[in-house]
Design an enzyme around this catalytic site. Structure first.
Site, PDB file in Angstrom:
ATOM      1  N   GLY A 160     -14.679 -12.270  -9.448  1.00  0.00           N
ATOM      2  CA  GLY A 160     -13.380 -11.611  -9.369  1.00  0.00           C
ATOM      3  C   GLY A 160     -12.823 -11.582  -7.965  1.00  0.00           C
ATOM      4  O   GLY A 160     -11.627 -11.446  -7.778  1.00  0.00           O
ATOM      5  N   THR A 192     -12.717 -19.744  -1.283  1.00  0.00           N
ATOM      6  CA  THR A 192     -13.539 -18.647  -0.772  1.00  0.00           C
ATOM      7  C   THR A 192     -12.728 -17.424  -0.360  1.00  0.00           C
ATOM      8  O   THR A 192     -13.297 -16.407   0.020  1.00  0.00           O
ATOM      9  CB  THR A 192     -14.372 -19.125   0.426  1.00  0.00           C
ATOM     10  OG1 THR A 192     -13.521 -19.890   1.280  1.00  0.00           O
ATOM     11  CG2 THR A 192     -15.523 -19.979  -0.031  1.00  0.00           C
ATOM     12  N   SER A 243       3.117  -2.639   8.337  1.00  0.00           N
ATOM     13  CA  SER A 243       3.994  -2.120   7.278  1.00  0.00           C
ATOM     14  C   SER A 243       4.392  -3.228   6.310  1.00  0.00           C
ATOM     15  O   SER A 243       5.481  -3.225   5.778  1.00  0.00           O
ATOM     16  CB  SER A 243       5.226  -1.453   7.882  1.00  0.00           C
ATOM     17  OG  SER A 243       6.042  -2.423   8.513  1.00  0.00           O
ATOM     18  N   ILE A 245       0.709  -4.377   1.939  1.00  0.00           N
ATOM     19  CA  ILE A 245      -0.531  -3.586   1.778  1.00  0.00           C
ATOM     20  C   ILE A 245      -0.305  -2.176   2.326  1.00  0.00           C
ATOM     21  O   ILE A 245      -0.597  -1.172   1.670  1.00  0.00           O
ATOM     22  CB  ILE A 245      -1.734  -4.229   2.517  1.00  0.00           C
ATOM     23  CG1 ILE A 245      -1.952  -5.672   2.061  1.00  0.00           C
ATOM     24  CG2 ILE A 245      -3.001  -3.415   2.294  1.00  0.00           C
ATOM     25  CD1 ILE A 245      -3.058  -6.395   2.810  1.00  0.00           C
ATOM     26  N   GLY A 246       0.254  -2.122   3.527  1.00  0.00           N
ATOM     27  CA  GLY A 246       0.528  -0.833   4.143  1.00  0.00           C
ATOM     28  C   GLY A 246       1.501   0.000   3.315  1.00  0.00           C
ATOM     29  O   GLY A 246       1.296   1.194   3.116  1.00  0.00           O
ATOM     30  N   GLU A 249       3.853  -0.567  13.539  1.00  0.00           N
ATOM     31  CA  GLU A 249       4.282  -1.923  13.210  1.00  0.00           C
ATOM     32  C   GLU A 249       4.554  -2.687  14.500  1.00  0.00           C
ATOM     33  O   GLU A 249       5.241  -2.202  15.381  1.00  0.00           O
ATOM     34  CB  GLU A 249       5.545  -1.856  12.330  1.00  0.00           C
ATOM     35  CG  GLU A 249       6.218  -3.176  12.058  1.00  0.00           C
ATOM     36  CD  GLU A 249       5.291  -4.183  11.397  1.00  0.00           C
ATOM     37  OE1 GLU A 249       4.740  -3.887  10.329  1.00  0.00           O
ATOM     38  OE2 GLU A 249       5.109  -5.280  11.977  1.00  0.00           O
ATOM     39  N   MET A 301      -0.682 -16.376   0.395  1.00  0.00           N
ATOM     40  CA  MET A 301      -1.860 -15.561   0.102  1.00  0.00           C
ATOM     41  C   MET A 301      -1.584 -14.579  -1.024  1.00  0.00           C
ATOM     42  O   MET A 301      -1.403 -13.386  -0.820  1.00  0.00           O
ATOM     43  CB  MET A 301      -2.325 -14.879   1.381  1.00  0.00           C
ATOM     44  CG  MET A 301      -2.759 -15.918   2.408  1.00  0.00           C
ATOM     45  SD  MET A 301      -3.151 -15.235   3.993  1.00  0.00           S
ATOM     46  CE  MET A 301      -4.892 -14.903   3.823  1.00  0.00           C
ATOM     47  N   LEU A 302      -1.559 -15.121  -2.218  1.00  0.00           N
ATOM     48  CA  LEU A 302      -1.312 -14.324  -3.417  1.00  0.00           C
ATOM     49  C   LEU A 302      -2.305 -14.774  -4.476  1.00  0.00           C
ATOM     50  O   LEU A 302      -2.559 -15.967  -4.609  1.00  0.00           O
ATOM     51  CB  LEU A 302       0.095 -14.587  -3.945  1.00  0.00           C
ATOM     52  CG  LEU A 302       1.276 -14.174  -3.079  1.00  0.00           C
ATOM     53  CD1 LEU A 302       2.508 -14.943  -3.490  1.00  0.00           C
ATOM     54  CD2 LEU A 302       1.508 -12.686  -3.207  1.00  0.00           C
ATOM     55  N   HIS A 324      19.689  -5.186 -25.533  1.00  0.00           N
ATOM     56  CA  HIS A 324      20.368  -4.016 -24.967  1.00  0.00           C
ATOM     57  C   HIS A 324      19.823  -2.749 -25.605  1.00  0.00           C
ATOM     58  O   HIS A 324      19.659  -2.711 -26.808  1.00  0.00           O
ATOM     59  CB  HIS A 324      21.872  -4.108 -25.221  1.00  0.00           C
ATOM     60  CG  HIS A 324      22.613  -2.893 -24.742  1.00  0.00           C
ATOM     61  ND1 HIS A 324      22.873  -2.684 -23.411  1.00  0.00           N
ATOM     62  CD2 HIS A 324      23.101  -1.834 -25.419  1.00  0.00           C
ATOM     63  CE1 HIS A 324      23.514  -1.537 -23.282  1.00  0.00           C
ATOM     64  NE2 HIS A 324      23.664  -0.995 -24.480  1.00  0.00           N
TER      65      HIS A 324
END
Lengths: 470, 573
Positions: free
Chosen positions: B121, B228, B266, B269-270, B288, B413-414, B543
């Site tokens: 995971g 990785t 910010s 993630i932040g 930031e 990076m997703l 609708h």
């Protein structure tokens, strides 16, 4: 939304322009027309922009910048709510935000001025005087330019503006990293609150970890300032900001709210009034308050509720005479409660106080006070009262006399509840908590016996308050 | 790669290196250009030269299980590579990217193994998207219950809402293990071999794996995918103790809820953690490095989001500063954060807080992969790849049969981008050329309300338009005008469409508002499939639903088909 606005402005008719140049009246050699252009106009009006084709008026959601701030071109100044969305409005010019003419929550029609922009710092004062001369064109928020008609001078003399606040005793925050108090260590929320309540953080003692200033310290500091200014009548849970420096010997023109109060007070002289006082035992009420305080119930709400229940039995006391020929039995019992706010007085209204349960009433009260403080009360929230309450008990005032707000039948002045030595009919002497109330009423419609029996009923309810929590 | 260079100049800013759901990586546009195909469809051109070399007989037993053409290997530059293989495909890393690739490989009939050195995971499921969504689900409900004003407007009365920290933490943990088991079971059910241990590349098509204390095993594979992933990036000067100075890895365990927490970075993630912490009663300070909060988001959306997500909450911020030194709390002293000006490097301020969360992005996890054995040099840890995820060696040549997907290549990076890249690679190794259009990959930030986006931001689109000489237009639709949003009393929000008025191409869509993360897919699918506005505007939406916001967005766009528009004016909403 900058692009949106830019394009809207550049492409639309001049009437939709947000900023126009207006000459300063004081410097204008040609006095015939106010809007006559001068070559170096220095004070500009900020207009309510048209954010959509269907928009006719906009509400000020919030001012991002405050009076006196330096602005540079392209910076967001204000958030405006249109019929469709909230949008940031930017300035097209460098300068100083001199005067905010429409406060947060206020509504202005498209094209009307909502603030003045001064080109230099020196011109801020000019802009201010210009603003006080010309009131905002459109409907502005309640407290600023549409003063509540229900204003009443309840205290002998609200001396907020003339008595400097007693200095609040302060110590610098003791913090390992505060470098001997030079640095202020305050949590983010504490800082926000301090700004909102105008509390100077350098004078606040921190109670958080490592002496950090946390939210409750700021609240406490704001309260201290409020109570230190003992001459200022503070009703309800209002937390007025510290009194700013007062220049002795100066002549200060009325604010719009003060003008409204003045007008109302003069008007009240046309009504023949009389007064009836009563002393009420409050032991039972105090006990009840203690019991349900944790559920958010306030004393103000309890008194309003008790008064409303008494009024149900005496509808004449809650009636009003407007034309001197007839009077109206009001359809609902709305208790207005006087609240001192910064630089004035307002009477938020607890509607249907006889029908709403005490918990909802307390919540409603809190909401109204918050709104009053934020100057966001809507007209129906301050001008629909049928009976007014004024309580100066928290200052230790034991009795006082209130002026009847025009358009209503009666107002009740509530003093402090104090332990009193009382002799009873069976010859014993005991200690009881007692408070004095004093009702001022319009004698054209309410007579002595009406008030007397109303007060008797009220005393019964307060002395046996079980009905209040039903 | 822009993201990499950013990380050098702003080591503290979250756009530098981000975790799976990062937005800032749209800034890779220069290198991404070839990817900007209207179609991400398959090209039928066959790839690779199959050489049948069956000289090594000792592998006969293994190879006989497979079809002959799968046994081929390209041995153009290294004679030591095996000619028949234990597996068709070996994937190093069992995160969402590896998992997606493995599933697709099985579907394509490839014999597949996955080497997992940690837990199935990877980051997403165990230390990222998944447990954070559990915490955000809690924070969302807390917000609703605490918002008296909002509840009252709905006619609801709720007495004081509270929470049990351990219960919240358990929910996040349980969710992670549930999803982890689902992934493991799906791999097992499909017959993917799970090899436990740290995978190292020995040479072309050869990988060893093993656990500490056990002997290493060597497997061969026709193709290898490196997946990785990444680990939280901690700038130098910051001491992470896992208690008071933490990364997202620790924060997701929610071991304590500090009264005051500083969040360094910010980015998304932040932001997500600020949503969680403020809902649970903490006060938050953002630090930031860039001059404004929420870099990487479309500026207009960022501005609106700040007005809702930051200013009314118990949050303050310092921008344009680096946290140069962070010392954990000890001996009764609080966490100390020294800040320096991001440009002048002069000391700015010091903060003492109860905890600090380092959310400065994520660094690729590529150490110990044995890349040196095949002459590959990482760029700040990232494995260099071409648009087909083929690994590039130090001489700029393509390394045959070696691919790298996901955070380890840093393209985007997703989690879902990694998975999409994995599927793209499997398409290629099974004979179909495929190039993934990264501009069609949506991203989401699960604050309350959510933020989502796909494609270019407005400044990026304007740049591109200027360079390539076309006009762009903007259309907007407000949640305030949507019936369903108003029924939910959640009218705050905006959807924004950036498009070409000349041909109706969708360049980017940005949404801030209720369920924005779920709403974006209509736009991302349109971009992926090359659907034009003039066509999609006729699609029907039920609708009343939130999806009508996109309907309104597409309908308010003005496409002048064939007529070249000279107007560059945004459309008023």
């Amino acid at each position: 939304m900058a692009h949106l606005f830019n394009s809207t402005l550049t492409s639309s008719s001049p009437s939709l322009r947000r900023f126009s140049t207006v000459s300063k009246p004081s410097l204008n050699p040609i006095t015939t027309t106010r809007r006559k252009m001068r070559i170096q106009a220095k004070i500009r009006e900020i207009f309510m922009p048209a954010l959509s084709s269907t928009m006719t008026e906009g509400k000020i959601v919030s001012w991002i910048r405050s009076e006196g701030d330096k602005l540079s071109k392209g910076e967001s100044v204000v958030v405006v709510e249109s019929d469709k969305a909230d949008m940031d409005v930017e300035t097209f010019y460098d300068g100083y935000l001199a005067v905010i003419m429409v406060e947060e929550g206020g509504v202005a029609s498209v094209g009307s001025a909502i603030a003045l922009l001064a080109e230099t710092e020196a011109e801020i004062a000019d802009a201010k005087s210009k603003a006080s001369n010309s009131s905002p064109i459109s409907t502005a928020p309640p407290p600023k330019s549409d003063p509540p008609p229900a204003l009443a001078d309840l205290a002998p003399s609200p001396a907020v503006a003339t008595t400097p606040a007693a200095a609040v005793v302060v110590a610098s925050a003791v913090h390992p990293a505060s470098e001997g108090g030079r640095r202020i260590v305050a949590s983010p929320y504490a800082k926000k609150l301090a700004k909102d309540l105008s509390v100077d953080l350098s004078g606040v003692v921190g109670s958080g970890p490592m002496g950090r200033v946390v939210a409750k310290d700021v609240e406490a500091a704001a309260m201290t300032v409020a109570t230190a200014a003992t001459t200022a009548p503070t009703v309800g849970a209002a937390k007025p900001a510290p009194v700013p420096g007062i220049e002795l010997g100066s002549v200060v023109p009325f604010t719009t709210m003060q003008s409204a109060v003045s007008r109302n007070m003069l008007e009240s002289l046309a009504v023949p009034t009389f007064r009836v006082g009563y002393t009420i035992n409050t032991d039972a009420l105090d006990a009840l308050y203690k019991k349900i305080k944790s559920k958010g119930v306030t004393m103000t709400a309890l008194l309003a509720k008790a008064t409303a229940l008494a009024l149900v039995k005496h509808p004449i006391v809650s009636s009003s005479c407007k034309d001197g020929k007839s009077f109206t039995y009001n359809s609902s019992i709305n208790i207005a409660v006087a609240v001192a706010i910064d630089g004035g007085l307002i009477t938020p209204v607890l509607q249907d106080a006889d029908k709403v349960d005490i918990y909802s009433l307390s919540r409603k009260w809190k909401e109204l006070v918050d709104k009053a403080r934020a100057k966001q009360l809507q007209p129906h929230e301050y001008n629909t009262g049928t009976f007014t309450l004024s309580n100066l008990g928290m200052f230790g005032v034991d009795r006082f006399d209130a002026i009847l707000p025009p358009g209503t039948g009666a107002i009740m002045a509530v003093g402090a509840s104090q332990p009193t030595v009382v002799a009873t009919k069976d010859g014993r002497i005991g200690m009881k908590s007692q408070m004095q109330v004093n009702v001022t009423a319009d004698h054209r419609i309410i007579y002595g016996a009406d008030l007397a029996s109303f007060l008797q009923t009220l005393a019964k309810i307060i002395e046996d308050p079980k009905d209040l929590t039903l | 790669m822009h993201a990499v260079s950013l990380s050098t100049s702003h080591p503290h800013s979250s756009p530098a290196i981000a975790r799976s759901n990062h937005f800032g990586l749209y800034s890779i546009t220069p290198s991404n250009k070839p990817l900007n195909l209207p179609f991400c469809g398959l090209r039928s051109e066959a790839q690779g030269i199959f050489q049948l070399k069956r000289s090594e007989t000792h592998r006969a037993i293994v190879s006989s299980r497979r079809r002959a053409k799968k046994l081929s290997a390209s041995l153009s530059n290294n004679g030591s590579a095996p000619t028949s293989f234990d597996y068709d495909l070996v994937i190093i890393g069992a995160g969402v990217g590896g998992h997606g690739a493995a599933l697709h490989a099985v579907e394509k009939g490839l014999k597949t193994a996955i080497i997992e050195g940690d837990v199935i995971g990877g980051t997403c499921v165990n230390r990222g998207c998944v447990p954070s969504k559990a915490l955000l689900a809690v924070s969302g409900r807390m917000r609703e219950l605490q918002n008296d004003h909002h509840l009252k407007a709905l006619g609801l009365q709720v007495s004081a809402a509270g929470y049990d920290r351990q219960g919240v933490a358990d929910h996040a943990n349980n969710l992670a293990s549930k999803i982890r088991n689902n992934l493991t079971n799906s791999l097992k059910a499909l017959g993917v071999d799970i090899l436990t241990g740290v995978g190292t590349i020995l040479g072309p098509q050869k990988v060893k794996y093993g656990q500490v204390g056990f002997s290493d095993n060597v497997v061969t594979a026709k193709d290898i995918i490196i997946a990785t992933g990444s680990v939280p990036f901690v700038p130098k000067g910051i001491e992470v103790d896992g208690k008071t100075v933490i990364t997202s890895d620790h924060a997701l365990k929610l071991e304590f809820v500090p009264e005051w927490i500083a969040i360094v970075g910010s980015g998304y993630i932040g932001l997500e953690f600020s949503d969680v912490y403020t809902a649970l009663g903490s006060e938050v300070t953002f630090i930031e490095a860039l001059d404004q909060l929420m870099p990487g988001f479309d500026p207009e959306i960022g501005k609106l989001a700040q007005r809702v997500l930051i200013h009314p909450r118990k949050i303050d911020f310092h921008t344009g500063v680096f946290a140069s030194k962070i010392t954990p709390a000890k001996d009764g002293k609080p966490v100390t954060i020294e800040m320096i000006d991001a440009k002048t490097k002069e000391p700015k301020d010091t903060l003492e807080v109860d905890a600090a969360l380092i959310a400065t992005g994520r660094a690729p996890f590529t150490k110990g992969l044995g890349l040196e054995n095949i002459n590959v040099v990482t760029q700040r840890g990232f494995v260099p790849v071409d648009e087909r995820m083929q690994v590039i060696d130090a001489d700029g040549k393509m390394v045959p049969h070696l691919y790298c997907i996901g955070d380890a290549n840093g393209k985007m990076m997703l989690a879902h981008a990694a998975s999409a890249q994995g599927i793209s690679v499997v398409e290629q190794v099974s004979g179909k050329d495929h190039v993934l259009n990264h501009l069609s990959i949506p991203a989401a930030c699960f604050t309350h309300p959510e933020i989502s986006m796909v494609g270019l931001t407005e400044p990026q689109a304007r740049d591109k338009a200027e360079k390539e000489g076309f006009e762009i237009s903007i259309a907007k639709a407000s949640f305030k005008a949507n019936t369903k949003a108003l029924a939910e009393n959640e009218g705050e929000g905006l959807a924004k469409l950036i498009y070409r008025p000349d041909n109706g191409e969708i360049l980017g869509v940005h949404i801030f508002g209720l369920h924005a993360a779920d709403l974006i897919h209509e736009a991302s699918n349109a971009i992926a499939l090359g659907t034009r506005i003039q066509d999609i505007k006729f699609a029907v939406h039920a609708h009343p639903t939130l999806s009508e916001i996109l309907d309104e967005l597409f309908k308010s766009a003005q496409v002048n088909d064939r007529v070249f528009s000279s107007t560059n004016e945004p459309v008023a909403v």
